[in-house]
Design an enzyme around this catalytic site. Structure first.
Site, PDB file in Angstrom:
ATOM      1  N   SER A   4      -5.357  -9.291  -8.917  1.00 53.35           N
ATOM      2  CA  SER A   4      -4.381  -8.229  -8.701  1.00 53.35           C
ATOM      3  C   SER A   4      -3.831  -7.715 -10.028  1.00 53.35           C
ATOM      4  CB  SER A   4      -3.243  -8.754  -7.822  1.00 53.35           C
ATOM      5  OG  SER A   4      -2.327  -7.735  -7.517  1.00 53.35           O
TER       6      SER A   4
ATOM      7  N   ARG B 191      -2.874  -2.936  -3.134  1.00 56.16           N
ATOM      8  CA  ARG B 191      -4.327  -2.792  -3.139  1.00 56.16           C
ATOM      9  C   ARG B 191      -4.970  -3.434  -1.913  1.00 56.16           C
ATOM     10  NH1 ARG B 191      -8.899  -5.210  -5.263  1.00 56.16           N
ATOM     11  NH2 ARG B 191      -7.689  -7.095  -5.631  1.00 56.16           N
TER      12      ARG B 191
ATOM     13  N   HIS C 118      10.400 -10.655 -14.032  1.00 55.00           N
ATOM     14  CA  HIS C 118       9.276 -11.501 -14.429  1.00 55.00           C
ATOM     15  C   HIS C 118       9.604 -12.225 -15.724  1.00 55.00           C
ATOM     16  CE1 HIS C 118       7.099  -9.472 -11.321  1.00 55.00           C
ATOM     17  NE2 HIS C 118       7.003  -8.344 -11.970  1.00 55.00           N
TER      18      HIS C 118
ATOM     19  N   TYR D 223       3.232 -16.967  -1.557  1.00 58.28           N
ATOM     20  CA  TYR D 223       2.640 -15.722  -1.058  1.00 58.28           C
ATOM     21  C   TYR D 223       1.731 -15.973   0.136  1.00 58.28           C
ATOM     22  CZ  TYR D 223      -0.003 -11.300  -1.349  1.00 58.28           C
ATOM     23  OH  TYR D 223      -0.598 -10.089  -1.074  1.00 58.28           O
TER      24      TYR D 223
ATOM     25  N   THR E 167       6.263 -10.148  -5.455  1.00 58.31           N
ATOM     26  CA  THR E 167       7.678  -9.873  -5.720  1.00 58.31           C
ATOM     27  C   THR E 167       8.210  -8.717  -4.875  1.00 58.31           C
ATOM     28  OG1 THR E 167       7.027 -10.331  -7.999  1.00 58.31           O
ATOM     29  CG2 THR E 167       9.328  -9.755  -7.619  1.00 58.31           C
ATOM     30  N   THR E 168       7.455  -7.638  -4.805  1.00 59.45           N
ATOM     31  CA  THR E 168       7.919  -6.458  -4.068  1.00 59.45           C
ATOM     32  C   THR E 168       8.109  -6.780  -2.595  1.00 59.45           C
ATOM     33  OG1 THR E 168       6.778  -5.009  -5.634  1.00 59.45           O
ATOM     34  CG2 THR E 168       7.411  -4.052  -3.511  1.00 59.45           C
ATOM     35  N   TRP E 169       7.186  -7.504  -2.027  1.00 60.73           N
ATOM     36  CA  TRP E 169       7.266  -7.928  -0.626  1.00 60.73           C
ATOM     37  C   TRP E 169       8.525  -8.778  -0.412  1.00 60.73           C
ATOM     38  CZ3 TRP E 169       2.609 -10.956   1.954  1.00 60.73           C
ATOM     39  CH2 TRP E 169       2.814 -11.023   3.329  1.00 60.73           C
TER      40      TRP E 169
ATOM     41  N   PHE F  25      -0.735   0.637  -5.935  1.00 60.56           N
ATOM     42  CA  PHE F  25       0.255  -0.433  -6.073  1.00 60.56           C
ATOM     43  C   PHE F  25       0.002  -1.550  -5.065  1.00 60.56           C
ATOM     44  CE2 PHE F  25       4.461  -2.423  -5.888  1.00 60.56           C
ATOM     45  CZ  PHE F  25       4.759  -2.496  -7.231  1.00 60.56           C
TER      46      PHE F  25
ATOM     47  N   SER G  96       5.145  -5.453   6.757  1.00 61.87           N
ATOM     48  CA  SER G  96       3.707  -5.707   6.793  1.00 61.87           C
ATOM     49  C   SER G  96       3.030  -4.951   5.663  1.00 61.87           C
ATOM     50  CB  SER G  96       3.117  -5.265   8.127  1.00 61.87           C
ATOM     51  OG  SER G  96       3.196  -3.853   8.267  1.00 61.87           O
TER      52      SER G  96
END
Length: 292
Positions: free
Chosen positions: A139, A255, A109, A191, A58-60, A253, A226
């Site tokens: 994760s 990893r 979420h 992903y 999600t963050t990406w 966060f 990246s």
């Protein structure tokens, strides 16, 4: 930002330190405080939702979407960490959401039933992020062990059992996925595709968002989002004092961000359990990528 706490049912769940909140049979983190806010605010035609099960990328994806919709303003993205994305899960008061500038970018979420009904319409752009469930669970395991209110203290096999039973946070996973991918005007980001074919994936994402990205712009987006670059920005997130109420100081966060780490955690029995969930419970048909 004053949040009015709602009443939730509560369940003791194996592997969790403080149990979970429960609403309509859905198990939720204790950090979720008010679901009426996320259900009742008014949508705008240019709103964008990025939804996913936790630890799916999600963050990406949020970073990519923000940059694409803000003319690749990387410097601006680093200076507006708290304002650029509205995280609906804890409970954001309606007036705060209403006062946000357009285009509003929401991340969540939360299961579909806890979001505004108008999200189901064609006019609202939705992006759903999907990751192979084995790497997602690994994760999740590492991340939730570093939470304060929702610390997971069980073993990895306990988390797999909860996943199989549909008792992980925001679960069941299969119904979460199935409900979102069926919505109109939804772009599905996998992903593993972001890792294995980032150029094509980001180019298509740009087109979905109404932006015709040049090859050089796509390459810029690949470089500035990246894993290494995102990892470098983790210190800004962790240095924010208010996060100490939610995360332990040794939280990592970002990893590994790779495909196939699940092999270091799954035995054959647990691997078969997840395979069975995908085959028998998930209606959405997808060939997940489990190998790098």
């Amino acid at each position: 930002m004053d949040i009015v706490d709602e009443n939730f049912d509560h369940a003791q769940v194996e592997g969790t330190k403080n149990g979970m909140k429960v609403r309509d049979g859905i198990f939720l983190p204790n950090g979720v405080r008010n679901l009426s806010y996320s259900k009742c605010f008014k949508l705008r035609d240019d709103d964008i939702f990025v939804s996913s099960f936790p630890k799916s990328g999600t963050t990406w994806t949020n970073e990519l979407v923000w940059l694409i919709t803000h003319n690749l303003d990387y410097e601006g993205s680093q200076n507006n960490l708290e304002k650029k994305i509205i995280w609906l899960d804890p409970g954001i008061p309606t007036n705060v959401i209403d006062d946000a500038d357009s285009p509003r970018l929401f991340k969540n979420h939360l299961p579909l039933q806890f979001l505004p009904d108008d999200i189901r319409t064609e006019k609202i752009k939705k992006i759903y992020v999907l990751r192979n469930p084995k790497d997602m669970l690994v994760s999740t395991f590492h991340f939730y062990r570093k939470l304060v209110k929702d610390e997971f203290i069980g073993e990895f096999k306990d988390l797999v059992n909860l996943f199989e039973e549909g008792k992980t946070w925001y679960g069941p996973w299969w119904s979460h996925v199935d409900s979102f991918v069926e919505l109109p005007n939804t772009f599905i980001i996998v992903y593993e595709d972001l890792i294995k074919k980032p150029f094509e994936t980001i180019k298509c994402l740009g087109e979905f968002l109404g932006k015709k990205l040049s090859d050089s712009q796509v390459q810029f987006l690949i470089e500035c989002t990246s894993f290494k670059k995102m990892k470098e920005g983790e210190s800004k997130f962790k240095s924010d004092a208010k996060h100490s109420n939610f995360f332990k100081s040794d939280l990592v966060f970002f990893r590994k961000g790779e495909i196939g780490d699940w092999k270091n955690y799954f035995d054959e029995e647990n691997s078969r359990k997840v395979d069975a969930v995908v085959e028998k419970k998930l209606k959405f048909k997808i060939n997940f990528i489990y190998e790098n």
